[in-house]
Design a protein around this motif. Structure first.
Motif, short mmCIF file in Angstrom:
data_model
loop_
_atom_site.label_atom_id
_atom_site.label_comp_id
_atom_site.label_asym_id
_atom_site.label_seq_id
_atom_site.Cartn_x
_atom_site.Cartn_y
_atom_site.Cartn_z
N ALA A 1 28.64 25.98 -16.37
CA ALA A 1 28.74 26.81 -15.16
C ALA A 1 27.38 26.96 -14.49
O ALA A 1 27.28 26.92 -13.26
CB ALA A 1 29.32 28.18 -15.52
N ALA A 2 26.32 27.12 -15.28
CA ALA A 2 24.98 27.25 -14.72
C ALA A 2 24.56 25.96 -14.01
O ALA A 2 23.98 26.01 -12.91
CB ALA A 2 23.99 27.61 -15.82
N VAL A 3 24.83 24.83 -14.62
CA VAL A 3 24.47 23.55 -14.01
C VAL A 3 25.24 23.33 -12.71
O VAL A 3 24.68 22.90 -11.70
CB VAL A 3 24.69 22.39 -15.00
CG1 VAL A 3 24.59 21.04 -14.31
CG2 VAL A 3 23.70 22.48 -16.15
N LEU A 4 26.53 23.64 -12.72
CA LEU A 4 27.34 23.48 -11.50
C LEU A 4 26.86 24.43 -10.40
O LEU A 4 26.80 24.04 -9.23
CB LEU A 4 28.81 23.72 -11.81
CG LEU A 4 29.50 22.60 -12.57
CD1 LEU A 4 30.93 23.00 -12.93
CD2 LEU A 4 29.50 21.31 -11.76
N ALA A 5 26.51 25.66 -10.75
CA ALA A 5 26.01 26.61 -9.75
C ALA A 5 24.71 26.10 -9.15
O ALA A 5 24.50 26.19 -7.93
CB ALA A 5 25.81 27.98 -10.39
N MET B 1 23.76 22.92 -8.92
CA MET B 1 24.05 21.76 -8.08
C MET B 1 24.67 22.17 -6.75
O MET B 1 24.32 21.63 -5.70
CB MET B 1 24.94 20.78 -8.84
CG MET B 1 24.23 20.11 -9.99
SD MET B 1 25.29 19.10 -11.01
CE MET B 1 25.76 17.83 -9.86
N PHE B 2 25.61 23.12 -6.78
CA PHE B 2 26.21 23.58 -5.53
C PHE B 2 25.18 24.30 -4.66
O PHE B 2 25.20 24.17 -3.43
CB PHE B 2 27.41 24.49 -5.80
CG PHE B 2 28.65 23.76 -6.18
CD1 PHE B 2 29.10 22.68 -5.43
CD2 PHE B 2 29.39 24.13 -7.29
CE1 PHE B 2 30.25 22.00 -5.78
CE2 PHE B 2 30.53 23.46 -7.66
CZ PHE B 2 30.97 22.38 -6.90
N GLY B 3 24.29 25.05 -5.27
CA GLY B 3 23.23 25.71 -4.51
C GLY B 3 22.33 24.70 -3.82
O GLY B 3 21.97 24.87 -2.65
N GLY C 1 22.20 24.29 0.18
CA GLY C 1 20.86 24.44 0.75
C GLY C 1 20.49 23.25 1.60
O GLY C 1 19.93 23.39 2.69
N ALA C 2 20.80 22.04 1.10
CA ALA C 2 20.51 20.82 1.86
C ALA C 2 21.33 20.78 3.15
O ALA C 2 20.82 20.40 4.21
CB ALA C 2 20.78 19.59 1.01
N ILE C 3 22.58 21.18 3.06
CA ILE C 3 23.43 21.20 4.26
C ILE C 3 22.90 22.21 5.26
O ILE C 3 22.83 21.94 6.47
CB ILE C 3 24.90 21.51 3.88
CG1 ILE C 3 25.49 20.33 3.11
CG2 ILE C 3 25.73 21.83 5.11
CD1 ILE C 3 26.84 20.61 2.50
N LEU C 4 22.46 23.35 4.77
CA LEU C 4 21.92 24.39 5.66
C LEU C 4 20.64 23.91 6.33
O LEU C 4 20.44 24.10 7.54
CB LEU C 4 21.65 25.67 4.86
CG LEU C 4 21.15 26.86 5.64
CD1 LEU C 4 22.20 27.31 6.64
CD2 LEU C 4 20.78 27.98 4.70
N ILE C 5 19.77 23.28 5.57
CA ILE C 5 18.51 22.76 6.12
C ILE C 5 18.81 21.69 7.19
O ILE C 5 18.17 21.67 8.25
CB ILE C 5 17.62 22.17 5.00
CG1 ILE C 5 17.16 23.25 4.08
CG2 ILE C 5 16.44 21.40 5.59
CD1 ILE C 5 16.09 24.16 4.61
N MET C 6 19.77 20.82 6.92
CA MET C 6 20.14 19.80 7.91
C MET C 6 20.68 20.43 9.17
O MET C 6 20.40 19.98 10.27
CB MET C 6 21.18 18.84 7.33
CG MET C 6 20.64 17.78 6.46
SD MET C 6 21.95 16.62 6.13
CE MET C 6 21.61 16.19 4.46
N GLY C 7 21.48 21.48 9.01
CA GLY C 7 22.04 22.16 10.17
C GLY C 7 20.97 22.85 11.01
O GLY C 7 21.05 22.87 12.23
N LEU C 8 19.96 23.40 10.35
CA LEU C 8 18.91 24.08 11.09
C LEU C 8 17.97 23.09 11.77
O LEU C 8 17.39 23.39 12.81
CB LEU C 8 18.09 24.98 10.14
CG LEU C 8 18.83 26.20 9.60
CD1 LEU C 8 17.95 26.93 8.60
CD2 LEU C 8 19.24 27.12 10.71
N ALA C 9 17.81 21.91 11.16
CA ALA C 9 16.90 20.91 11.71
C ALA C 9 17.50 20.20 12.92
O ALA C 9 16.78 19.68 13.76
CB ALA C 9 16.53 19.88 10.64
N ALA C 10 18.82 20.19 13.02
CA ALA C 10 19.46 19.43 14.11
C ALA C 10 19.48 20.20 15.40
O ALA C 10 19.24 21.30 15.57
CB ALA C 10 20.88 19.07 13.74
#
Length: 67
Positions: free
Chosen positions: A46-50, A52-54, A58-67
Protein backbone atom coordinates in the motif's frame (compact mmCIF):
# COMPACT_ATOMS: atom_id res chain seq x y z
CA UNK A 1 12.33 -7.99 -35.25
CA UNK A 2 9.70 -10.57 -34.29
CA UNK A 3 12.40 -13.07 -33.38
CA UNK A 4 13.87 -10.56 -30.92
CA UNK A 5 10.46 -9.96 -29.31
CA UNK A 6 9.82 -13.70 -29.01
CA UNK A 7 13.20 -14.20 -27.34
CA UNK A 8 12.59 -11.25 -25.01
CA UNK A 9 9.13 -12.55 -24.07
CA UNK A 10 10.56 -16.00 -23.39
CA UNK A 11 13.29 -14.47 -21.25
CA UNK A 12 10.76 -12.45 -19.22
CA UNK A 13 8.57 -15.51 -18.67
CA UNK A 14 11.57 -17.62 -17.67
CA UNK A 15 12.80 -14.94 -15.25
CA UNK A 16 9.34 -14.62 -13.68
CA UNK A 17 8.96 -18.34 -13.08
CA UNK A 18 12.52 -18.62 -11.80
CA UNK A 19 11.86 -15.89 -9.22
CA UNK A 20 8.49 -17.44 -8.31
CA UNK A 21 10.06 -20.86 -7.77
CA UNK A 22 12.90 -19.37 -5.74
CA UNK A 23 10.51 -17.43 -3.50
CA UNK A 24 8.31 -20.50 -3.04
CA UNK A 25 11.31 -22.58 -2.03
CA UNK A 26 12.46 -19.92 0.42
CA UNK A 27 8.96 -19.70 1.90
CA UNK A 28 8.83 -23.46 2.42
CA UNK A 29 12.27 -23.51 4.06
CA UNK A 30 11.59 -20.50 6.32
CA UNK A 31 7.89 -20.69 7.17
CA UNK A 32 8.10 -18.70 10.41
CA UNK A 33 9.96 -15.82 8.78
CA UNK A 34 7.61 -15.94 5.78
CA UNK A 35 4.55 -15.61 8.03
CA UNK A 36 6.05 -12.51 9.69
CA UNK A 37 6.91 -10.98 6.32
CA UNK A 38 3.48 -11.84 4.94
CA UNK A 39 1.85 -9.84 7.74
CA UNK A 40 3.81 -6.71 6.75
CA UNK A 41 3.57 -7.19 2.97
CA UNK A 42 0.13 -5.53 2.45
CA UNK A 43 1.29 -2.45 4.37
CA UNK A 44 4.46 -2.17 2.29
CA UNK A 45 2.50 -2.73 -0.93
CA UNK A 46 0.00 0.00 0.00
CA UNK A 47 2.86 2.40 0.79
CA UNK A 48 4.58 1.70 -2.53
CA UNK A 49 1.34 2.16 -4.47
CA UNK A 50 0.59 5.42 -2.65
CA UNK A 51 4.07 6.70 -3.50
CA UNK A 52 3.69 5.73 -7.17
CA UNK A 53 0.25 7.33 -7.47
CA UNK A 54 1.56 10.46 -5.76
CA UNK A 55 4.41 10.70 -8.26
CA UNK A 56 2.01 10.10 -11.16
CA UNK A 57 -0.50 12.74 -10.07
CA UNK A 58 2.33 15.16 -9.26
CA UNK A 59 3.75 14.72 -12.76
CA UNK A 60 0.31 15.25 -14.29
CA UNK A 61 -0.20 18.37 -12.19
CA UNK A 62 3.20 19.77 -13.16
CA UNK A 63 2.46 19.13 -16.85
CA UNK A 64 -0.88 20.86 -16.51
CA UNK A 65 0.67 23.91 -14.88
CA UNK A 66 3.47 24.10 -17.45
CA UNK A 67 1.11 24.06 -20.43
Amino acid sequence: MDEYLINFNSYVKLAFWKVAASLTGAAVRNQRLFNRVLWVAPIVLAAVLAYMFGRLFGAILIMGLAA
